[in-house]
Design a protein around this motif. Structure first.
Motif, short mmCIF file in Angstrom:
data_model
loop_
_atom_site.label_atom_id
_atom_site.label_comp_id
_atom_site.label_asym_id
_atom_site.label_seq_id
_atom_site.Cartn_x
_atom_site.Cartn_y
_atom_site.Cartn_z
N ALA A 1 -9.03 3.69 6.98
CA ALA A 1 -9.49 3.57 8.36
C ALA A 1 -8.76 2.41 9.05
O ALA A 1 -8.27 1.49 8.38
CB ALA A 1 -10.99 3.33 8.38
N PRO A 2 -8.66 2.43 10.37
CA PRO A 2 -8.12 1.25 11.06
C PRO A 2 -8.89 -0.01 10.68
O PRO A 2 -10.12 -0.02 10.64
CB PRO A 2 -8.34 1.61 12.54
N GLY A 3 -8.16 -1.04 10.33
CA GLY A 3 -8.78 -2.26 9.83
C GLY A 3 -9.07 -2.23 8.35
O GLY A 3 -9.54 -3.22 7.78
N GLY A 4 -8.79 -1.09 7.70
CA GLY A 4 -9.03 -0.94 6.27
C GLY A 4 -7.95 -1.63 5.43
O GLY A 4 -6.84 -1.88 5.90
N ARG A 5 -8.28 -1.90 4.17
CA ARG A 5 -7.36 -2.57 3.27
C ARG A 5 -6.74 -1.58 2.30
O ARG A 5 -7.44 -0.74 1.71
CB ARG A 5 -8.09 -3.65 2.46
N ILE A 6 -5.43 -1.68 2.13
CA ILE A 6 -4.68 -0.84 1.20
C ILE A 6 -4.12 -1.76 0.13
O ILE A 6 -3.42 -2.74 0.43
CB ILE A 6 -3.55 -0.10 1.93
N VAL A 7 -4.41 -1.44 -1.13
CA VAL A 7 -4.00 -2.30 -2.25
C VAL A 7 -3.27 -1.46 -3.29
O VAL A 7 -3.81 -0.47 -3.80
CB VAL A 7 -5.21 -2.99 -2.91
N LEU A 8 -2.05 -1.86 -3.58
CA LEU A 8 -1.23 -1.18 -4.59
C LEU A 8 -0.87 -2.18 -5.68
O LEU A 8 -0.41 -3.29 -5.39
CB LEU A 8 0.04 -0.64 -3.94
N CYS A 9 -1.07 -1.79 -6.92
CA CYS A 9 -0.72 -2.64 -8.06
C CYS A 9 0.11 -1.82 -9.03
O CYS A 9 -0.23 -0.66 -9.33
CB CYS A 9 -1.99 -3.15 -8.74
N ASP A 10 1.18 -2.41 -9.54
CA ASP A 10 1.96 -1.75 -10.58
C ASP A 10 2.82 -2.78 -11.30
O ASP A 10 2.98 -3.92 -10.83
CB ASP A 10 2.85 -0.66 -9.98
N GLY A 11 3.36 -2.37 -12.43
CA GLY A 11 4.39 -3.17 -13.07
C GLY A 11 5.68 -3.05 -12.28
O GLY A 11 5.88 -2.11 -11.51
N VAL A 12 6.55 -4.03 -12.45
CA VAL A 12 7.83 -4.02 -11.73
C VAL A 12 8.98 -4.19 -12.71
O VAL A 12 8.87 -4.90 -13.72
CB VAL A 12 7.90 -5.11 -10.64
N ALA A 13 10.07 -3.52 -12.41
CA ALA A 13 11.28 -3.63 -13.21
C ALA A 13 12.08 -4.85 -12.77
O ALA A 13 11.95 -5.33 -11.64
CB ALA A 13 12.12 -2.37 -13.06
N SER A 14 12.92 -5.32 -13.65
CA SER A 14 13.78 -6.46 -13.36
C SER A 14 14.74 -6.14 -12.21
O SER A 14 15.14 -5.00 -12.00
CB SER A 14 14.60 -6.81 -14.61
N ASP A 15 15.09 -7.19 -11.48
CA ASP A 15 16.13 -7.04 -10.44
C ASP A 15 17.52 -6.93 -11.06
O ASP A 15 18.47 -6.59 -10.35
CB ASP A 15 16.09 -8.23 -9.49
N THR A 16 17.64 -7.23 -12.34
CA THR A 16 18.92 -7.07 -13.04
C THR A 16 19.05 -5.61 -13.46
O THR A 16 18.25 -5.14 -14.28
CB THR A 16 18.98 -7.97 -14.27
N PRO A 17 20.01 -4.86 -12.91
CA PRO A 17 20.05 -3.41 -13.17
C PRO A 17 20.09 -3.04 -14.63
O PRO A 17 19.43 -2.08 -15.05
CB PRO A 17 21.33 -2.98 -12.44
N GLU A 18 20.85 -3.78 -15.46
CA GLU A 18 20.94 -3.44 -16.87
C GLU A 18 19.59 -3.58 -17.56
O GLU A 18 19.21 -2.72 -18.39
CB GLU A 18 21.98 -4.33 -17.56
N LYS A 19 18.85 -4.63 -17.23
CA LYS A 19 17.53 -4.81 -17.83
C LYS A 19 16.56 -3.75 -17.33
O LYS A 19 15.72 -3.24 -18.10
CB LYS A 19 17.00 -6.21 -17.54
N ALA A 20 16.63 -3.41 -16.06
CA ALA A 20 15.75 -2.38 -15.51
C ALA A 20 16.00 -1.04 -16.19
O ALA A 20 15.06 -0.31 -16.53
CB ALA A 20 15.96 -2.26 -14.00
N ARG A 21 17.27 -0.70 -16.40
CA ARG A 21 17.59 0.57 -17.06
C ARG A 21 17.07 0.59 -18.50
O ARG A 21 16.49 1.58 -18.95
CB ARG A 21 19.10 0.81 -17.03
N ALA A 22 17.27 -0.52 -19.21
CA ALA A 22 16.81 -0.58 -20.60
C ALA A 22 15.29 -0.53 -20.68
O ALA A 22 14.72 0.15 -21.55
CB ALA A 22 17.34 -1.85 -21.27
N PHE A 23 14.62 -1.23 -19.79
CA PHE A 23 13.17 -1.24 -19.76
C PHE A 23 12.62 0.15 -19.47
O PHE A 23 11.72 0.64 -20.16
CB PHE A 23 12.71 -2.23 -18.70
N ASN A 24 13.17 0.83 -18.48
CA ASN A 24 12.68 2.16 -18.14
C ASN A 24 12.98 3.18 -19.23
O ASN A 24 12.18 4.08 -19.48
CB ASN A 24 13.23 2.61 -16.79
#
Length: 262
Positions: free
Chosen positions: A141-164
């Motif tokens: 609703a207008p004025g409502g709160r939206i909350v998203l939580c998740d794990g995040v991958a590294s900003d280093t592409p090689e580490k992100a690929r290996a992690f995923n």
């Protein structure tokens, strides 16, 4: 003849979370009070608010919201997870939470039906996160709160690929953990502006996590070896380190929140 229109990915999600249901519900790493408080504090539900937790899993977030909100809906696609959620609500003597089986992309609720919309540790399983986030924004609703939580991958592409790659082996229903910038862009793309952000870590003993997992090839020993070998050079971007108990790993995670304009 009855046809099954579920995609291969839908079937992978159903298989994984049916198998994981009891172990996932029992794990303290995601369901401890201090971890749940990160979501509840960001959502800030009031006594007159209606809330929905999408991909609610075993119901810990929905039940935590129900301690403060007027009414809460927990929605999940997997019946086994909803059974865990019902048990939790009954054991907690909560009368203001209901459980529905449904699709995160198309929930069936009216526009602006909820004052609080949350989703925790589900977006890495989604093939179309933008579509799912737009559904979250639509429900608020207008004025409502939206909350998203998740794990995040590294900003280093090689580490992100290996992690995923490791995560897809550990849980074949995983699509990809995205970067923090990717998750920020969901809010901006939905017209919500830059979200408030709180970073945190979910810490596991690698052997415990692997023991609760159902890897693609059933090779838990190989999966554990892969994680333990990542200590040198932090190959997975999980700050893997050796301790007296065994290798510990950390999932870099974030809570993002925004208020929908009135």
């Amino acid at each position: 003849m009855t046809r099954n229109f579920a995609s291969a990915h839908d079937r992978a999600i159903s298989a994984q979370f049916t198998a994981q249901a009891s172990g996932f519900a029992a794990g303290k790493e995601l369901h401890a009070d201090e971890v749940l408080a990160l979501i509840v504090d960001a959502a800030s539900p009031g006594p007159d608010d209606c809330a929905i937790d999408l991909a609610c899993g075993p119901g810990s977030v929905a039940c935590a919201l129900a301690e403060r909100a007027k009414r809460v809906v927990g929605l999940d696609v997997t019946p086994a997870m909803l059974e865990q959620a019902r048990t939790l609500a009954e054991n907690s003597c909560l009368q203001n939470v209901e459980w529905r089986q449904g699709d995160l992309y198309s929930t069936g609720f009216a526009d602006a039906a909820f004052d609080v919309v949350t989703c925790r540790f589900a977006f890495h399983h989604l093939e179309d996160p933008r579509k799912a986030f737009f559904e979250m924004a639509r429900l608020a609703a207008p004025g409502g709160r939206i909350v998203l939580c998740d794990g995040v991958a590294s900003d280093t592409p090689e580490k992100a690929r290996a992690f995923n790659a490791m995560e897809r082996q550990r849980d074949p229903s995983t699509v990809a953990f995205r970067t923090l910038d990717d998750l920020h862009s969901l809010f901006v793309g939905a017209g919500l502006g830059e979200p408030q952000t709180k970073l945190f870590q979910v810490v596991y003993l690698a052997a415990d996590l692997v023991g609760r997992s159902f890897p693609a090839d059933g090779d838990r020993a190989g999966l554990l070896a892969l994680i333990e070998e990542s200590v040198e050079g932090d190959v997975l971007g999980m700050n893997a380190r050796r301790t007296a108990q065994g290798v510990m790993i950390s999932y870099n995670s974030v809570v993002l929140s925004a208020i929908k304009a009135g």
